[in-house]
Design an enzyme around this catalytic site. Structure first.
Site, PDB file in Angstrom:
ATOM      1  N   LYS A  58       0.927  -1.162  -0.097  1.00 54.28           N
ATOM      2  CA  LYS A  58       0.033   0.051   0.044  1.00 54.28           C
ATOM      3  C   LYS A  58       0.919   1.440   0.015  1.00 54.28           C
ATOM      4  O   LYS A  58       1.590   1.485   0.931  1.00 54.28           O
ATOM      5  CB  LYS A  58      -0.800  -0.160   1.327  1.00 54.28           C
ATOM      6  CG  LYS A  58      -1.056   1.160   1.780  1.00 54.28           C
ATOM      7  CD  LYS A  58      -2.432   1.822   1.042  1.00 54.28           C
ATOM      8  CE  LYS A  58      -2.988   3.111   1.595  1.00 54.28           C
ATOM      9  NZ  LYS A  58      -2.163   4.406   1.528  1.00 54.28           N
ATOM     10  N   SER A  60       2.480   5.842  12.327  1.00 55.49           N
ATOM     11  CA  SER A  60       2.078   6.339  13.624  1.00 55.49           C
ATOM     12  C   SER A  60       1.581   5.225  14.473  1.00 55.49           C
ATOM     13  O   SER A  60       1.212   3.980  14.200  1.00 55.49           O
ATOM     14  CB  SER A  60       0.740   7.392  13.475  1.00 55.49           C
ATOM     15  OG  SER A  60      -0.141   6.693  12.859  1.00 55.49           O
ATOM     16  N   GLY A  79      -1.025   2.070  13.338  1.00 57.61           N
ATOM     17  CA  GLY A  79      -0.306   0.722  13.685  1.00 57.61           C
ATOM     18  C   GLY A  79      -1.428   0.210  14.651  1.00 57.61           C
ATOM     19  O   GLY A  79      -1.737  -1.165  14.376  1.00 57.61           O
ATOM     20  N   GLU A  82       5.859  -1.045  13.223  1.00 57.76           N
ATOM     21  CA  GLU A  82       6.841  -0.233  13.939  1.00 57.76           C
ATOM     22  C   GLU A  82       6.468   1.252  14.237  1.00 57.76           C
ATOM     23  O   GLU A  82       5.829   1.631  13.240  1.00 57.76           O
ATOM     24  CB  GLU A  82       8.073  -0.087  13.024  1.00 57.76           C
ATOM     25  CG  GLU A  82       9.280   0.507  13.842  1.00 57.76           C
ATOM     26  CD  GLU A  82      10.341   1.298  12.952  1.00 57.76           C
ATOM     27  OE1 GLU A  82      10.587   0.314  12.045  1.00 57.76           O
ATOM     28  OE2 GLU A  82      10.388   2.484  13.293  1.00 57.76           O
ATOM     29  N   CYS A 127      12.707   7.016  13.278  1.00 60.44           N
ATOM     30  CA  CYS A 127      12.281   6.571  14.539  1.00 60.44           C
ATOM     31  C   CYS A 127      13.296   6.488  15.701  1.00 60.44           C
ATOM     32  O   CYS A 127      12.969   6.191  16.763  1.00 60.44           O
ATOM     33  CB  CYS A 127      11.676   5.103  13.919  1.00 60.44           C
ATOM     34  SG  CYS A 127      12.410   4.394  12.604  1.00 60.44           S
ATOM     35  N   GLU A 182       6.050  10.632  21.558  1.00 61.76           N
ATOM     36  CA  GLU A 182       6.866  11.183  20.596  1.00 61.76           C
ATOM     37  C   GLU A 182       6.584  12.523  19.863  1.00 61.76           C
ATOM     38  O   GLU A 182       5.374  12.723  19.665  1.00 61.76           O
ATOM     39  CB  GLU A 182       6.732   9.835  19.582  1.00 61.76           C
ATOM     40  CG  GLU A 182       8.029  10.247  18.577  1.00 61.76           C
ATOM     41  CD  GLU A 182       7.757   9.164  17.362  1.00 61.76           C
ATOM     42  OE1 GLU A 182       8.730   8.388  16.876  1.00 61.76           O
ATOM     43  OE2 GLU A 182       6.394   9.022  16.925  1.00 61.76           O
TER      44      GLU A 182
END
Ligand code: NAP
Length: 521
Positions: free
Chosen positions: A186, A244, A248, A267, A304, A394
């Site tokens: 995707k 994000s 996820g 992740e 990340c 984050e």
């Protein structure tokens, strides 16, 4: 631009037509739109892509390691052949510089070839042989042999922040193809043209290698509908995702609610704590500050593994705080990957600026252009940190918080409250590190990769790398999305009991015809 972009999905050997316009790619630095218009795959096209993948799996799963290696190397060569196209397109869609395109292309091709070497050699399948013992008392022992087999078609969600290395032909795709799984990617709307260029390189490699067309497809889709239908499709057996926490988690929940639940390897978010022990701060505070600044601003902080939290003893924090703040203040601002990511960064900064017990130590000046991320450094104390849950969120971009602590006990206490992380880093002198058993154990408990006297950005692609970590840094802390161990995500173990030699895979046959490493009793 040498290659002409069409703006439609790649469905096996064909191109989709679609009906719903998704819009043109957007240049985050100039706010200009880039040709062509991208068109979402229809649900019928998605169905066709999955059905092609499902039938391709029947053949591709049994391909030899040599054949899969041929495909992975062909993809790498085809990507190398279009590097100038990527250099022409990717910076316009992402704001990333040409050097990054070349570097990331090299890493992507290196990754593909690493998996090619792994599967060609063949021992990765973890072949285990326990021979029969008919004379065993009180019961005879049967002959059992096991190895890892491909799971089935895999859905890969491309990442916004690594348009090559974690996207269409990135680590998830490379490891799934290496395992023997067809892949449906995707595309990420942040770099549709880059995705199309790489997708065509893979499509050509599949054809050149004479493999079934369903081994690879690339679908465009917005509004979540195509992505969600892909995850829900009964023929899809696993999902790879980088993005994000919200995205996820949504895919994890969707996959778990299917009549046949499937694994999602997502992740998600991490703030990657760094601890600077007093001796190291005293001995080389300015040098550490330089490294920290480089790590937090690298790639506009859109990694990340960006170090979001820096723990320093309050008596030794001055040099680190001052030096890092002054480097941050002198930094240039740069365009972020897209306006959504920039808006999220600006809100994160605003929240930190408004926090009563958080001080802004340094901030760069905003430069020309749109969607600019302004690097910033903040400071707070450990009491504020442990009582403000929002400080553990984050802030995706070039911002970090220095947290000063008074005692080792406070530091360990704060560390123990933290959620799962991709990395945890400690700086110390040799003597200091030798005494940090408790901290090292906590780091191991909380993170997938422990870094000593270094910085968390810059993930080496190699056999021992773990780019994963306990939830919520990833959905499954037993896995990695970088390095050769990533292949295990897309496999399942199968055991053959008293199976005739002629029906056993070559990896398990007597005489070891492939000459792989096996565990044999
Ligand atoms: P994202 O919003 O999670 O989107 C990633 C991909 O997942 C896109 O293809 C998106 O599809 C799809 N998706 C998201 N939510 C979905 C849902 N509920 N159902 C189905 N599909 C869904 O990530 P992003 O666009 O890359 O960045 C957004 C934020 O994620 C950033 O601001 C940053 O905070 C964080 N991020 C973190 C990391 C990290 O490594 N820690 C990396 C990248 C981003 P659509 O295109 O249809 O939306």
């Amino acid at each position: 631009m040498i290659m002409t972009l069409q703006g439609t999905s790649i469905i096996g050997a064909a191109r989709g037509k679609g009906t719903e316009a998704l819009g043109k790619s957007h240049n985050p630095a100039t706010n200009e739109y880039l040709e062509p218009e991208y068109i979402a795959a229809t649900h019928e096209e998605l169905e066709h892509a999955v059905s092609l993948a499902d039938s391709a799996f029947k053949e591709y799963r049994h391909c030899s390691g040599a054949k899969k290696a041929e495909l992975l190397r062909a993809i790498a060569s085809n990507i190398e052949a279009i590097v100038e196209d990527l250099v022409a397109r990717m910076p316009l869609e992402t704001g990333l510089p040409e050097m990054r395109v070349r570097g990331e292309a090299g890493r992507t091709c290196g990754q593909l070839r690493m998996f090619a070497n792994l599967v060609e050699e063949g021992s990765w399948v973890d072949a285990r042989i326990d021979r029969a013992q008919p004379e065993r008392q009180p019961l005879p022992k049967v002959d059992t042999r096991s190895m890892l087999r491909a799971l089935g078609p895999v859905a890969v969600f491309a990442a916004s922040n690594f348009p090559l290395a974690f996207s269409t032909a990135g680590g998830d795709t490379a490891s799934a193809l290496a395992a023997g799984c067809p892949v449906i990617v995707k595309a990420h709307s942040s770099h549709s043209g880059t995705a199309e260029l790489v997708g065509l390189a893979i499509q050509k490699a599949v054809a050149d290698c004479g493999l079934p067309e369903g081994v690879f497809s690339l679908v465009y889709g917005g509004g979540r509908s195509i992505g969600q239908s892909l995850v829900k499709h009964p023929a899809i057996k696993a999902v790879g995702f980088t993005g994000s926490y919200g995205g996820g988690r949504a895919l994890m929940d969707l996959a778990a609610a299917r009549p046949e639940p499937i694994p999602v390897y997502a992740e998600m978010s991490a703030i990657n704590p760094v601890v600077i022990l007093p001796g190291a701060a005293k001995e080389r505070g300015a040098q550490i500050a330089q490294g920290l600044h480089g790590s937090m601003t690298l790639g506009v902080g859109q990694f990340c593994t960006n170090p979001g939290l820096i723990f320093v003893h309050e008596d030794y924090a001055e040099v680190i705080a001052k030096e890092t703040a002054s480097l941050v203040a002198e930094s240039a601002s740069s365009a972020m990957l897209n306006s959504g990511i920039c808006d999220a960064y600006c809100s994160g900064l605003e929240a930190l600026e408004k926090h009563d017990a958080v001080t802004q130590l340094g901030k760069a000046s905003a430069g020309e252009g749109s969607n600019q991320a302004v690097p910033a450094l903040f400071q707070t104390d450990i009491q504020t940190f442990t009582s403000s849950e929002e400080l553990t969120n984050e802030v995706f971009g070039p911002a970090s918080i220095i947290v000063t602590y008074q005692s080792e006990e406070d530091l360990l206490g704060a560390f123990a409250t933290m959620e799962g992380q991709l990395t945890a880093t400690v700086h110390g002198t040799e003597e200091e590190l030798a005494e940090q058993v408790a901290l090292t154990r906590l780091m191991e408990d909380r993170a997938g990769r422990l870094v000593f006297n270094g910085f968390p950005t810059g993930v080496e692609v190699c056999a021992s790398m773990v780019h994963g970590g306990p939830f919520p840094s990833t959905s499954d802390g037993r896995s990695t999305s970088v390095g050769t161990m990533a292949i295990y995500r897309f496999t399942r173990a199968v055991c053959w009991q008293d199976c005739p030699q002629s029906l056993l895979p070559a990896e398990l046959q007597d005489g070891n015809p492939l000459g792989i490493q096996r565990s044999e009793v």
